[in-house]
Motif scaffolding. Structure first.
Motif, short mmCIF file in Angstrom:
data_model
loop_
_atom_site.label_atom_id
_atom_site.label_comp_id
_atom_site.label_asym_id
_atom_site.label_seq_id
_atom_site.Cartn_x
_atom_site.Cartn_y
_atom_site.Cartn_z
N ALA A 1 -19.45 80.60 37.89
CA ALA A 1 -19.90 81.74 38.69
C ALA A 1 -19.14 82.98 38.26
CB ALA A 1 -19.67 81.47 40.18
N LEU A 2 -19.87 84.04 37.95
CA LEU A 2 -19.25 85.32 37.62
C LEU A 2 -19.25 86.15 38.89
CD1 LEU A 2 -20.96 86.06 34.18
CD2 LEU A 2 -18.88 84.76 34.66
N SER A 3 -18.07 86.53 39.34
CA SER A 3 -17.93 87.13 40.67
C SER A 3 -17.14 88.43 40.61
CB SER A 3 -17.25 86.16 41.64
OG SER A 3 -17.91 84.91 41.65
N ALA A 4 -17.37 89.27 41.60
CA ALA A 4 -16.64 90.54 41.72
C ALA A 4 -16.14 90.67 43.15
CB ALA A 4 -17.54 91.72 41.37
N GLU A 5 -15.13 91.51 43.30
CA GLU A 5 -14.58 91.77 44.63
C GLU A 5 -15.07 93.11 45.14
OE1 GLU A 5 -10.21 92.50 46.67
OE2 GLU A 5 -10.42 90.93 45.14
N SER A 6 -15.57 93.14 46.35
CA SER A 6 -16.05 94.38 46.98
C SER A 6 -15.55 94.42 48.41
CB SER A 6 -17.58 94.43 46.94
OG SER A 6 -18.06 95.59 47.60
N ASP A 7 -14.64 95.36 48.68
CA ASP A 7 -14.05 95.48 50.02
C ASP A 7 -13.47 94.16 50.50
OD1 ASP A 7 -14.81 98.19 50.22
OD2 ASP A 7 -16.80 97.64 50.95
N GLY A 8 -12.80 93.45 49.58
CA GLY A 8 -12.17 92.20 49.93
C GLY A 8 -13.09 91.00 49.95
#
Length: 301
Positions: free
Chosen positions: A212-219
């Protein structure tokens, strides 16, 4: 302060990868960067993504000599890769430094294999979480950035090797945006070097991998995409899903997500996760895998 990084010992690295390789779509089939000679017998340290699944590797010295080489190992946890020259390089090994003692503001040089170097300073040392299930507890960040950073050597004031170039990123400070390089610290190498040389990998069970390619947005951890045929895709994880819990623990950002994932056991462990999708909650059970099992292995020379 003038730093002489002994650029003769930084070489250009060129690798070719089969079209059917697992990483060919994301990283390409022709990869070029740099590496640093760390042993007199022609052992070269580089960044692993340059040589992953490589079927051919060539090293080029600053005087134009082209030497065949073999991809020895890629450590996915640190990101380091090792290449062994198959003919005499005739280049001196550089001394490994102590990245832990490097301080913010220290003068450094990032040197590549085609003779280009950038005089820079360490702007910060901090945790780095990459979208491809990658985490460093304390990466080194320098500015200004080098235009050819992949596998380049970071040298300190005494000429010792402090790390290997991995990424080019942007940093915002006081309203201004600057290009910076992320460096994998050399201190991660000595504890694993013998294993990499003798086994091709570190002698411990591989971490569970989701694909899974994931990003962090507002925690929050947001799934950007899933690897076709990977564990996450098979379990039904989708682009746009928000991963809120792993087992019985809430996820607080990307780094915390990875740590909870890796604490679940070794590759093959089943990972229960709570996912928010279109405003609704659902639980998925992902049968994790060994990322290395998807990669083509180096051919024996």
């Amino acid at each position: 302060m003038t730093i002489n990084p002994n650029p003769r010992s930084v070489v250009a690295v060129r690798a070719t990868v089969p079209e059917d390789a697992f990483t060919a779509g994301a990283l390409g089939t022709l990869r070029e960067g740099s590496g640093v000679v760390i042993r007199d017998d022609g052992l070269v340290l580089t960044i692993g993504y340059l040589i992953t699944e490589a079927e051919e590797v060539w090293l080029t010295s600053h005087d134009g000599r082209v030497i065949p080489a073999h991809a020895l190992a890629y450590d996915q946890e640190s990101g380091f890769g090792l290449v062994q020259a198959l003919a005499p390089l005739g280049l001196p090994a550089v001394a490994l430094g102590d990245a832990g003692k490097a301080r913010i503001g220290d003068a450094v040089v990032l040197a590549d294999g085609i003779g280009q170097s950038v005089q820079a300073r360490i702007v910060t040392k901090q945790e780095f979480a990459g979208y491809w299930e990658y985490l460093l507890d304390e990466a080194i960040f320098i500015a200004p950035a080098h235009p050819s950073w992949g596998g380049a050597g970071l040298f300190g004031a005494d000429g010792s090797l402090l790390g290997i170039g991995s990424l080019r990123l942007q940093m915002s400070r006081n309203g201004e945006v600057a290009d910076i390089n992320m460096i994998v610290p050399i201190d991660l190498l000595p504890p694993i070097l013998d294993d990499l040389l003798t086994r091709g990998h570190v002698a411990r069970p591989p971490r569970p991998w989701l694909g899974a390619l994931s990003a962090e947005s507002d925690g929050k951890v947001v799934v950007m995409s899933v690897t076709e045929g990977g564990p996450a895709a098979k379990a039904g994880l989708r682009q746009g899903d928000i991963i809120s819990d792993i087992r019985d623990g809430a996820v607080d950002g990307l780094a915390d997500f990875y740590r909870k994932l890796w604490e679940s056991g070794s590759a093959g462990a089943e990972i229960p996760m709570r996912v928010l999708r279109d405003g609704r909650e659902t639980w998925l059970r992902v049968k994790s895998a060994d990322r290395g099992s998807f990669l083509k292995k180096p051919q024996l020379q």
